[in-house]
Design a protein around this motif. Structure first.
Motif, PDB file in Angstrom:
ATOM      1  N   LEU A 133      52.177  10.677  39.699  1.00 38.60           N
ATOM      2  CA  LEU A 133      52.697  11.731  39.162  1.00 38.60           C
ATOM      3  C   LEU A 133      52.486  12.843  39.843  1.00 38.60           C
ATOM      4  O   LEU A 133      53.401  13.979  39.893  1.00 38.60           O
ATOM      5  CB  LEU A 133      51.891  12.263  37.749  1.00 38.60           C
ATOM      6  CG  LEU A 133      52.736  13.451  36.844  1.00 38.60           C
ATOM      7  CD1 LEU A 133      53.803  12.894  36.659  1.00 38.60           C
ATOM      8  CD2 LEU A 133      51.619  13.737  36.011  1.00 38.60           C
ATOM      9  N   PHE A 134      51.582  13.035  40.957  1.00 39.34           N
ATOM     10  CA  PHE A 134      51.612  14.150  41.773  1.00 39.34           C
ATOM     11  C   PHE A 134      52.023  13.996  43.248  1.00 39.34           C
ATOM     12  O   PHE A 134      51.924  14.927  44.164  1.00 39.34           O
ATOM     13  CB  PHE A 134      50.115  14.754  41.686  1.00 39.34           C
ATOM     14  CG  PHE A 134      49.474  14.890  40.610  1.00 39.34           C
ATOM     15  CD1 PHE A 134      49.860  15.866  39.483  1.00 39.34           C
ATOM     16  CD2 PHE A 134      48.379  14.069  40.033  1.00 39.34           C
ATOM     17  CE1 PHE A 134      49.487  16.069  38.355  1.00 39.34           C
ATOM     18  CE2 PHE A 134      47.939  14.308  38.557  1.00 39.34           C
ATOM     19  CZ  PHE A 134      48.226  15.264  37.913  1.00 39.34           C
ATOM     20  N   GLU A 135      52.938  12.836  43.263  1.00 38.89           N
ATOM     21  CA  GLU A 135      53.450  12.540  44.596  1.00 38.89           C
ATOM     22  C   GLU A 135      54.415  13.642  45.071  1.00 38.89           C
ATOM     23  O   GLU A 135      55.263  13.859  44.017  1.00 38.89           O
ATOM     24  CB  GLU A 135      53.979  11.230  44.722  1.00 38.89           C
ATOM     25  CG  GLU A 135      54.500  10.710  45.985  1.00 38.89           C
ATOM     26  CD  GLU A 135      54.998   9.247  45.941  1.00 38.89           C
ATOM     27  OE1 GLU A 135      55.947   9.060  46.850  1.00 38.89           O
ATOM     28  OE2 GLU A 135      54.534   8.654  45.241  1.00 38.89           O
ATOM     29  N   ASN A 136      54.269  14.289  46.181  1.00 36.42           N
ATOM     30  CA  ASN A 136      55.241  15.304  46.517  1.00 36.42           C
ATOM     31  C   ASN A 136      55.118  16.603  45.533  1.00 36.42           C
ATOM     32  O   ASN A 136      55.912  17.548  45.604  1.00 36.42           O
ATOM     33  CB  ASN A 136      56.707  14.798  46.695  1.00 36.42           C
ATOM     34  CG  ASN A 136      56.963  13.793  47.525  1.00 36.42           C
ATOM     35  OD1 ASN A 136      56.305  13.954  48.735  1.00 36.42           O
ATOM     36  ND2 ASN A 136      57.768  12.763  47.320  1.00 36.42           N
ATOM     37  N   ALA A 137      54.323  16.690  44.666  1.00 39.43           N
ATOM     38  CA  ALA A 137      53.942  17.911  43.853  1.00 39.43           C
ATOM     39  C   ALA A 137      53.027  18.911  44.530  1.00 39.43           C
ATOM     40  O   ALA A 137      52.348  18.609  45.430  1.00 39.43           O
ATOM     41  CB  ALA A 137      53.193  17.545  42.423  1.00 39.43           C
ATOM     42  N   SER A 138      53.076  20.082  44.159  1.00 32.48           N
ATOM     43  CA  SER A 138      52.240  21.253  44.635  1.00 32.48           C
ATOM     44  C   SER A 138      50.971  21.187  43.504  1.00 32.48           C
ATOM     45  O   SER A 138      51.017  20.992  42.287  1.00 32.48           O
ATOM     46  CB  SER A 138      52.861  22.552  44.500  1.00 32.48           C
ATOM     47  OG  SER A 138      53.867  22.702  45.632  1.00 32.48           O
ATOM     48  N   MET A 139      49.857  21.641  44.109  1.00 34.16           N
ATOM     49  CA  MET A 139      48.546  22.095  43.354  1.00 34.16           C
ATOM     50  C   MET A 139      48.481  23.540  43.487  1.00 34.16           C
ATOM     51  O   MET A 139      48.294  23.785  44.723  1.00 34.16           O
ATOM     52  CB  MET A 139      47.253  21.262  43.530  1.00 34.16           C
ATOM     53  CG  MET A 139      46.113  21.593  42.953  1.00 34.16           C
ATOM     54  SD  MET A 139      46.302  21.495  40.989  1.00 34.16           S
ATOM     55  CE  MET A 139      44.785  21.936  40.428  1.00 34.16           C
ATOM     56  N   ILE A 140      48.638  24.173  42.688  1.00 38.30           N
ATOM     57  CA  ILE A 140      48.500  25.690  42.747  1.00 38.30           C
ATOM     58  C   ILE A 140      47.124  26.114  42.261  1.00 38.30           C
ATOM     59  O   ILE A 140      46.778  25.531  41.562  1.00 38.30           O
ATOM     60  CB  ILE A 140      49.397  26.591  41.838  1.00 38.30           C
ATOM     61  CG1 ILE A 140      50.872  26.143  42.096  1.00 38.30           C
ATOM     62  CG2 ILE A 140      49.439  28.292  41.980  1.00 38.30           C
ATOM     63  CD1 ILE A 140      52.004  26.957  41.257  1.00 38.30           C
ATOM     64  N   LEU A 141      46.638  27.015  43.217  1.00 38.47           N
ATOM     65  CA  LEU A 141      45.083  27.149  43.370  1.00 38.47           C
ATOM     66  C   LEU A 141      44.876  28.772  43.144  1.00 38.47           C
ATOM     67  O   LEU A 141      45.550  29.468  43.984  1.00 38.47           O
ATOM     68  CB  LEU A 141      44.273  26.617  44.199  1.00 38.47           C
ATOM     69  CG  LEU A 141      43.967  24.993  44.203  1.00 38.47           C
ATOM     70  CD1 LEU A 141      43.403  24.504  45.439  1.00 38.47           C
ATOM     71  CD2 LEU A 141      43.428  24.653  42.980  1.00 38.47           C
ATOM     72  N   CYS A 142      44.244  29.236  42.443  1.00 36.24           N
ATOM     73  CA  CYS A 142      43.922  30.629  42.243  1.00 36.24           C
ATOM     74  C   CYS A 142      42.563  31.004  42.414  1.00 36.24           C
ATOM     75  O   CYS A 142      41.520  30.810  41.312  1.00 36.24           O
ATOM     76  CB  CYS A 142      44.407  31.304  40.855  1.00 36.24           C
ATOM     77  SG  CYS A 142      46.088  31.189  40.442  1.00 36.24           S
ATOM     78  N   PRO A 143      41.922  31.187  43.658  1.00 35.29           N
ATOM     79  CA  PRO A 143      40.444  31.498  43.948  1.00 35.29           C
ATOM     80  C   PRO A 143      40.094  32.540  43.247  1.00 35.29           C
ATOM     81  O   PRO A 143      40.977  33.704  43.411  1.00 35.29           O
ATOM     82  CB  PRO A 143      40.290  31.277  45.219  1.00 35.29           C
ATOM     83  CG  PRO A 143      41.747  31.603  45.936  1.00 35.29           C
ATOM     84  CD  PRO A 143      42.886  31.079  44.814  1.00 35.29           C
TER      85      PRO A 143
END
Length: 277
Positions: A133-143
């Motif tokens: 499902l996450f192939e070529n997808a972004s993971m957005i992270l808010c540190p």
């Protein structure tokens, strides 16, 4: 490394499957739905059930629940997290979550970071979870503002290793503003579009345009109501701006103004082409 995943729906289930597919990490999973837990164990997406007794063994805890439920879970389990454990929510809004959790983790032995896996399907539940499902997808992270660069690089490498195509760092404000446009507004437009009475007669007359426009009208109204209202200010701005733009098309048609219509159609085409370039 041991991952704990709370919520084994589409996102949580896909995270579990992706971790098991791409790595040799152990995965513990929790869900109030016993069927989802059984399915996850049967297909070996999880190695064990995540409990209050073993959550302290987890190096990473991913919480894939509705926003307020995610906040409540993380706050209630904060004393149980392992020292230096990374705790990340997977919610579609970030201000609502991070504004509550950043302060709560300033004096905590674990580390909290906001997260949003940018992938999905029209259907929900573990049955629809996919290891790609996450192939070529972004993971957005808010540190948190005080997060160190070394931690950010470590977390970026972690998500790339479990199957994400890219990792993008953002502030909660920037995230919610962009998501109001790229995701939430699209769901509203799709839902409004499909409500026309002609939709019931579309078979034989529709092709790709209809399918594209109606795809995300199939949504979980309980979850999306919460997401919309928790991002109400930024989403309302996008809705009102879209209404203004739609009125330009309406007025050109009403006035039979070919030049005006041609100009606004050209503008839309040129913007789309610039986005692709």
């Amino acid at each position: 490394m041991i991952f704990g995943i709370v919520g084994l729906g589409l996102i949580g289930g896909s995270l579990a499957k992706s971790i098991k597919y791409h790595t040799r990490h152990a995965v513990y999973g929790a869900d109030i739905n016993e069927t989802a837990l059984l399915q996850a164990r049967m297909v070996r997406a999880i190695d064990d059930v995540l409990t209050d007794e073993n959550i302290g063994d987890c190096d990473v805890v991913l919480v894939a629940l509705y926003p307020q439920a995610a906040v409540d879970y993380i706050l209630s389990h904060r004393p149980l997290f392992k020292e230096n454990a990374l705790v990340i929510d997977c919610c579609g809004v970030k201000r609502h979550v991070c504004d509550q959790l950043f302060p709560a983790f300033r004096d905590c032995k674990a580390v909290f970071m906001g997260g949003h896996p940018m992938a999905g399907r029209e259907r929900s539940g573990f049955s629809y979870a996919q290891d790609d499902l996450f192939e070529n997808a972004s993971m957005i992270l808010c540190p948190a503002p005080e997060a160190e660069a070394e931690l950010l690089q470590k977390v970026k490498a972690l998500f790339l290793s479990i199957g994400f195509g890219r990792v993008k760092f953002s502030t909660p404000q920037e995230h919610d503003e962009m998501i109001a446009f790229t995701s939430q507004l699209a769901h509203i437009v799709s839902g409004a579009y499909v409500k026309t009475p002609l939709a019931m007669k579309h078979k034989g007359f529709s092709a790709g345009s209809f399918k594209d426009m109606t795809r995300v009208a199939r949504l979980n109204e309980q979850m999306w109501t919460e997401l919309f209202l928790e991002n109400q200010d930024l989403l309302l701005t996008q809705v009102e701006a879209l209404v203004d733009r739609m009125c330009e098309y309406r007025d050109a048609l009403r006035e039979k103004d070919a030049q005006k219509l041609k100009a606004i159609l050209r503008e839309g085409r040129e913007i789309k082409e610039s986005l692709e370039d």
